[in-house]
Design a protein around this motif. Sequence first.
Motif, short mmCIF file in Angstrom:
data_model
loop_
_atom_site.label_atom_id
_atom_site.label_comp_id
_atom_site.label_asym_id
_atom_site.label_seq_id
_atom_site.Cartn_x
_atom_site.Cartn_y
_atom_site.Cartn_z
N TRP B 413 14.28 -56.89 28.77
CA TRP B 413 13.63 -55.42 28.76
C TRP B 413 14.57 -54.36 28.35
CZ3 TRP B 413 8.38 -53.66 29.71
CH2 TRP B 413 7.54 -54.80 29.78
N ILE B 414 15.75 -54.40 29.21
CA ILE B 414 16.62 -53.19 29.10
C ILE B 414 17.35 -53.25 27.65
CG2 ILE B 414 18.88 -52.26 29.67
CD1 ILE B 414 18.19 -53.27 32.69
N CYS B 415 17.27 -54.64 27.28
CA CYS B 415 17.91 -54.72 25.61
C CYS B 415 17.11 -54.27 24.70
CB CYS B 415 17.83 -56.30 25.50
SG CYS B 415 17.80 -56.68 23.68
N GLY B 416 15.82 -54.18 24.84
CA GLY B 416 14.85 -53.90 23.77
C GLY B 416 15.02 -52.09 23.67
N TRP B 417 14.95 -51.78 24.94
CA TRP B 417 15.03 -49.99 24.96
C TRP B 417 16.47 -49.50 24.54
CZ3 TRP B 417 11.12 -46.94 24.47
CH2 TRP B 417 10.08 -47.36 24.92
N SER B 418 17.52 -50.37 24.68
CA SER B 418 18.79 -50.01 24.60
C SER B 418 18.76 -49.83 22.95
CB SER B 418 19.99 -50.85 24.99
OG SER B 418 20.03 -51.07 26.36
N ILE B 419 18.30 -50.68 22.25
CA ILE B 419 18.27 -50.84 20.78
C ILE B 419 17.82 -49.84 20.28
CG2 ILE B 419 17.86 -52.49 18.75
CD1 ILE B 419 18.58 -54.84 20.58
N ALA B 420 16.48 -49.57 20.81
CA ALA B 420 15.61 -48.37 20.55
C ALA B 420 16.57 -47.03 20.71
CB ALA B 420 14.36 -48.48 21.16
N TRP B 421 16.93 -47.09 21.74
CA TRP B 421 17.69 -45.64 21.97
C TRP B 421 18.93 -45.60 21.08
CZ3 TRP B 421 15.75 -41.39 23.67
CH2 TRP B 421 14.46 -41.40 24.74
N GLY B 422 19.44 -46.55 20.75
CA GLY B 422 20.79 -46.66 20.10
C GLY B 422 20.34 -46.32 18.77
N ILE B 423 19.22 -46.76 18.21
CA ILE B 423 18.60 -46.48 16.81
C ILE B 423 18.57 -44.71 16.88
CG2 ILE B 423 16.83 -46.69 14.88
CD1 ILE B 423 16.42 -49.68 16.01
N ALA B 424 17.93 -44.41 18.08
CA ALA B 424 17.76 -42.82 18.03
C ALA B 424 18.83 -41.89 17.87
CB ALA B 424 16.76 -42.59 19.42
N PHE B 425 19.89 -42.61 18.77
CA PHE B 425 20.97 -41.83 18.74
C PHE B 425 22.15 -41.96 17.69
CE2 PHE B 425 20.09 -42.03 23.75
CZ PHE B 425 19.48 -40.90 23.63
N GLY B 426 21.71 -43.23 17.10
CA GLY B 426 22.69 -43.57 15.82
C GLY B 426 23.82 -44.23 16.37
N GLU B 427 23.76 -44.75 17.49
CA GLU B 427 24.93 -45.61 18.17
C GLU B 427 25.13 -47.02 17.96
OE1 GLU B 427 26.09 -44.17 21.93
OE2 GLU B 427 25.45 -42.14 21.42
N PHE B 428 26.12 -47.75 17.41
CA PHE B 428 26.26 -49.14 17.21
C PHE B 428 27.86 -49.29 17.75
CE2 PHE B 428 27.20 -53.18 15.32
CZ PHE B 428 26.41 -53.91 15.65
N PHE B 429 27.83 -49.81 19.01
CA PHE B 429 29.39 -49.77 19.49
C PHE B 429 29.90 -48.57 19.12
CE2 PHE B 429 28.48 -54.41 18.93
CZ PHE B 429 29.04 -54.90 20.39
#
Lengths: 72, 637
Positions: B413-429
């Motif tokens: 579940w956390i993975c799903g939201w982390s990816i969603a927020w990552g896209i929102a914040f434009g962060e990938f590592f």
Amino acid sequence: MEKALLALAAALAIGIPAMATAYAQAKIGSAGAGTVAEKPETSGTMIILEAIPETIVILGFVVAIMMILQLA
Amino acid sequence: MICEMLRLAIWGLTPQRSEVVETLHDFGLLHVCSSTETKPPSKEEETLKFTRAKVLGMLEALDWKEWSILTDETIDMARERVDLGIDGVVGEIDRSLDAFRQRLASLLDERRRLSVSLSELKRAHQIVFHFIPFVSSEDPSERILTLWWTKEATIQKTLSAIRAAIQKLDASETGTRDALRFHVLSTEKEQSVLAISVEKRFADKAESQLRTQGAVPWRAPEGSQRATTRESLFAVEEGLKETLTRLDNLSEEINRARDGWGPRLASLYILLDEKLEEALVESGSQTRGETFLIEGWIPADSLDEAMKLLKFRFGDKVLVQWRYPSSEEWHRVPALLSNPAATQPFEILLKLMPHPLYQGVDPTTLMAIFFPFFSGCMVGDAGYGILIGLLGFRLSRSNRHPLLPPVGKILLWICGWSIAWGIAFGEFFGDLGHRLFHMEPLWVERSHAVLPVLIFTVALGFAHISIGLFLGFMEGLRKNHRHLWMERLGTLIVLFSLVGLLVIVRLKLPQPFFSLNIILLVIGTALLLAGGKIGGIIETFSALGNVLSYVRIAAIGLSSAILAVVATRFVDVLGLSFLGILMALVIHLLNFVLAIGGSGLHSARLHYVEFFSKFYLGGGKEFRPFSRRRFYWKKPC
């Protein structure tokens, strides 16, 4: 000079609560570890007690951010 | 949600009690209520407890701890093998264990004996190891070699005395020099071992001088003592090798016994535990003349199944009655949580809190919504999200510990939201996504635009706390707690009016809005005072603090984002070298561990401290059905 004072104030706003929180958490943590060793069912209560002082440093963080934004 | 429960009463004839209890045990969905009167344990219970303790003692002697490998099949096989009454089970177990018990005792005794012998031999070997070169250089056909314990301070005096004695027998200087050879080993506490090698003709004189000076002859450990010291020294070396080999063989034999007998003994332990549980339920049932009564709580949706089973097994010989619990009984009714498979893993997060009350609120679904949402917002990185997903996938399929699969599912579940927020914040590592494939934030870059994220988290906190206060208000109404609902409603209104005032001042809205808000504030304050007096006002300030506490989501997220950027900068500073990549990986790993630990801990804290305090009433009884042991048997305390 004013900028330097603002930066110092921001540092103090987060630094002092951080130290106070660390001191409080150290005290609560050691007491909590002893309590959990005796009564494992109190672990939930102990996590809550351990987490309570953190609010102070969060509030300090908010104040520091406000000051830094003024600085910017 | 919390399952609806029914009070079940089963009446029957006393001779059939055991059979009914066994049927209920197989059925496994009745939370049995034992009679309140205390009875001394019966002989059967004592025997079962004693045998169970014996089996557990043997498991401990074997040092077997693999409780998690026991499956239903292993237990069922053992159950079929000893499908007898209590006396039969105990007798069968005692008989089958007797031979093994003796064999195990002899193995463990031998290991203990060999361990003692090994430690003695090791101590002796330290001396042997030191003297072997000296002993090997001496010719045994012409010389006598002996070892003596002596005080370090007296060595010189002793040697002078021996030399003087030899000189009396052989006056030639050469004879005296070659007649005595020695070697010294200093040990602890100012003690030394003195090896003396003399020609055979001077042996008696040398020995008498050593004894006069207080030296004590060194002896090899029992079993390695031989006619001469020289032979004893070599026997110690041989004995050490032999003891080590025997200990290895013995350990292998014990390991084989542990692997073979451990699961069988553990299954027997579980069977005995089940039999004891049945005996306790039988003795706890109420007996009235020739009839017995067993009472308990059953989930409402299992009632039909229970009725059909009892009807099928006992026909009209058993009478079953049921009723809904009265409101006075609510605090005694066990609470069984029943949630959809998707949100069920979050029930483990409630284990750290007191169990919810029957007729209370089960916050599992709300936790399933907000917990991963908050955690994901704190992690806020698509790259870390993918790693969390991989970890969650691995854990959700693990059967090493019963807690791992639900933890794995929560991580998914956390993975799903982390990816969603990552896209929102434009962060990938960190900014690696931007560098490699020009990833741009959908919303804001949180390491630069701090204020919008801060405001968002405060708004999030406001919404979360408002839900909590609303649930608390509903709880108060449902349970007719006037103080509770007034206080929660008052706090909610005051919070809304304060936010309203802020919006009105900020947007410069017309006067009527302001007046309306002031009226709301007055009503809220009146409710607060009526519900909780001064405590109610303090509660409102505490709720404001609670709302601000959600800023931690932004704060932790910000530190995580900056650390990720710093990790990637190492490659800039040190170049695309081994060291640069290694440093970047180490910092990313540290950040990943902090992200998982920190986000989970703080998200849990926001629920336990800020959210639950508004509505959650613990102190309920956990539903413990009278059932057979199932998969993942827990190690007994």
